[in-house]
Design an enzyme around this catalytic site. Structure first.
Site, PDB file in Angstrom:
ATOM      1  N   SER A 183       0.844  -1.196   0.000  1.00 28.88           N
ATOM      2  CA  SER A 183       0.000   0.000   0.000  1.00 28.88           C
ATOM      3  C   SER A 183       0.884   1.252   0.000  1.00 28.88           C
ATOM      4  CB  SER A 183      -0.930  -0.057   1.219  1.00 28.88           C
ATOM      5  OG  SER A 183      -2.002   0.818   1.052  1.00 28.88           O
TER       6      SER A 183
ATOM      7  N   GLU B  18      -1.932  -3.182  -7.774  1.00 26.55           N
ATOM      8  CA  GLU B  18      -3.168  -3.453  -7.040  1.00 26.55           C
ATOM      9  C   GLU B  18      -3.687  -2.102  -6.601  1.00 26.55           C
ATOM     10  OE1 GLU B  18      -3.748  -2.882  -3.547  1.00 26.55           O
ATOM     11  OE2 GLU B  18      -1.749  -2.103  -3.122  1.00 26.55           O
TER      12      GLU B  18
ATOM     13  N   HIS C 255      -5.176  -5.434  -1.354  1.00 23.96           N
ATOM     14  CA  HIS C 255      -5.904  -5.228  -0.112  1.00 23.96           C
ATOM     15  C   HIS C 255      -6.982  -6.287   0.060  1.00 23.96           C
ATOM     16  CE1 HIS C 255      -3.783  -1.427  -0.423  1.00 23.96           C
ATOM     17  NE2 HIS C 255      -4.121  -1.156   0.808  1.00 23.96           N
TER      18      HIS C 255
END
Lengths: 317, 317
Positions: free
Chosen positions: B117, B215, B285
């Site tokens: 992230s 992602e 996630h």
């Protein structure tokens, strides 16, 4: 010209001295429920003679038609007679058609291209590829949809009319930021998300000593900060002679922000760069909204709490 | 070393052969309500001996401490003994401290830095500035917070354990995309928003012939498309030998999307580039989440509907 002949001519009842305005939809689809007729009527009453591009009301998924149809609207706009070209609305869809446009040819048409938001992508590309001036200003549905003509923001309308008639020479607005700022350079920018989405692409203009302005909508301050940080770290911000911050709105702060807000972002950024940062520019997804010559040389000065932008009309047509 | 001595030692009841893991919070603050103790207990049961950096639970507005405190956590992590360094969580905060980190010094510490992230920013910077391998993998609160240890995703846990013990040599997953893809190159990428937020900055690595994986979370497909378009137009995508798409989730399609979705984005993108695009990578996630060597040379191959990544352990420590 032949393509423009297919356009829906909406100017029949316009006043004789009305300024013809050609309307395109280069981004998101106009909703069938959108008050297009009302906005066109308001635009007419404001002294314009709007003509809808034949694809302006197309719908293809979330887009106003296919990539080719939306790219084609620029060529049709360049080929028709009206010197003013506006957008119905922003949204999303311009970045993916940037390779399909012929910027030099569009610049040679010497139109006044006006818009904002997603349209920023076109404006930056016109500046990068053709050094062309475009106009950061209102969009049909965003700014002319009021039920009553009188409810249209008078500053927005007045500066738009002045800009389009060549009479806009100076704008002033109440600002916050450092005192006694003086700068002169290329006025450029627009929607911050789009400015950052073009970084590292061939459509990002190289502007040194410019006056960069930004606005954004539906973006939390931490995202605004992340984008401004990218402009900082890429060297773009330090190369400018001023940063003007317009409307940043329609976001929601959360409990876990614990006081972090847009003011914190600006305060932090001021510590990272010597470029003066002035907030309060009336531009973005709110009223009032100035109409500004994107890519033109302008002078910036402050007097007390007022910031002035002096627009050199002779630098553009 | 002296700074690390101040760390809260949480490893007292860990098994003898447990792998020490130092935990830092380089981005958003850990909420006082977060199940930190439970996650630490699960991590212990998984064979690790976690130690919280002294600033890991700091709170400063939305951040886990000031910029200097969060940057300092990297230096403390490099100076302490555990070879594994994990993050408590992602969020936001790393991009603004990128100039404060000494990447060569951090690389010389030869730690296994693991995260995802917002941590992507650190990973890309380590690759750009020190050619260092880091690990794209789980975070304490995201992946070890289950009320029961048995509820922790077994693939996520297993590949993390294998990767950290040096036993992970190959991973396979069911994919969708072109058949008979073979590629070899630097595995890199992570969170798409962060990858794009570093474009044009000194912390974006120049990788030719790489295997780029992405992602994202809480981003509408039109935003995913706008970011992938930026990678396309900047030339990054065409320079890669493959694009792997991981989990893209927690967004909401709207009525006005009229069928526009992530599949449309992938379909459109495949027409714009010759780089093979493979979807289905278990990373992002959501679970399962592989642990992958970011910046390492890997080989990619397909067999039927399965994509394999062969990790050359000897290329990194």
């Amino acid at each position: 010209m032949s393509e423009a002949d297919d356009a829906v001519d909406d100017a029949d009842d316009a006043p004789v001295r009305a300024c013809p305005a050609y309307l395109i939809s280069p981004s998101s689809a106009v909703s069938p429920a959108a008050p297009v007729e009302r906005a066109l009527a308001n635009l007419r009453r404001a002294g314009f003679a709007p003509v809808l591009d034949r694809a302006a009301l197309r719908i293809r998924q979330r887009f106003a038609g296919s990539d080719e149809q939306r790219a084609g609207a620029f060529a049709r706009a360049a080929a028709q007679d009206a010197s003013l070209v506006m957008i119905t609305r922003g949204g999303y869809g311009l970045t993916r058609i940037l390779p399909l446009l012929d910027y030099r040819s569009l610049a040679r048409a010497r139109k006044r291209w006006v818009g904002l938001s997603d349209f920023t992508a076109f404006q930056l590309a016109m500046l990068a590829k053709a050094r062309a001036v475009t106009w950061s200003g209102p969009a049909l549905l965003d700014d002319f949809s009021a039920e009553r003509f009188e409810d249209i923001d008078q500053t927005t309308l007045g500066t738009f009319q002045d800009a389009m008639s060549g009479a806009l020479e100076i704008v002033g607005f109440r600002y916050a930021g450092p005192k006694d700022v003086e700068a002169r350079g290329t006025l450029w920018g627009g929607n911050l998300s789009i400015v950052c989405a073009l970084l590292a692409t061939p459509w990002f203009p190289r502007i040194d000593g410019g006056i960069l302005f930004i606005e954004d909508v539906n973006e939390h301050p931490y995202r605004i900060e992340r984008m401004l940080t990218q402009l900082l770290h890429s060297g773009v911000l330090d190369r400018q002679s001023a940063l003007l911050v317009g409307h940043v709105n329609r976001y929601r702060l959360a409990e876990h922000d614990r006081g972090f807000d847009l003011q914190c972002v600006i305060r932090w950024l001021r510590k990272q760069t010597k470029t003066p940062i002035l907030t309060g520019l009336p531009f973005g997804h709110a009223s009032p909204k100035l109409t500004l010559p994107h890519g033109a040389e302008v002078a910036l000065g402050t007097e007390g709490r007022t910031c002035y932008l002096i627009l050199d009309e002779h630098h553009h047509h």
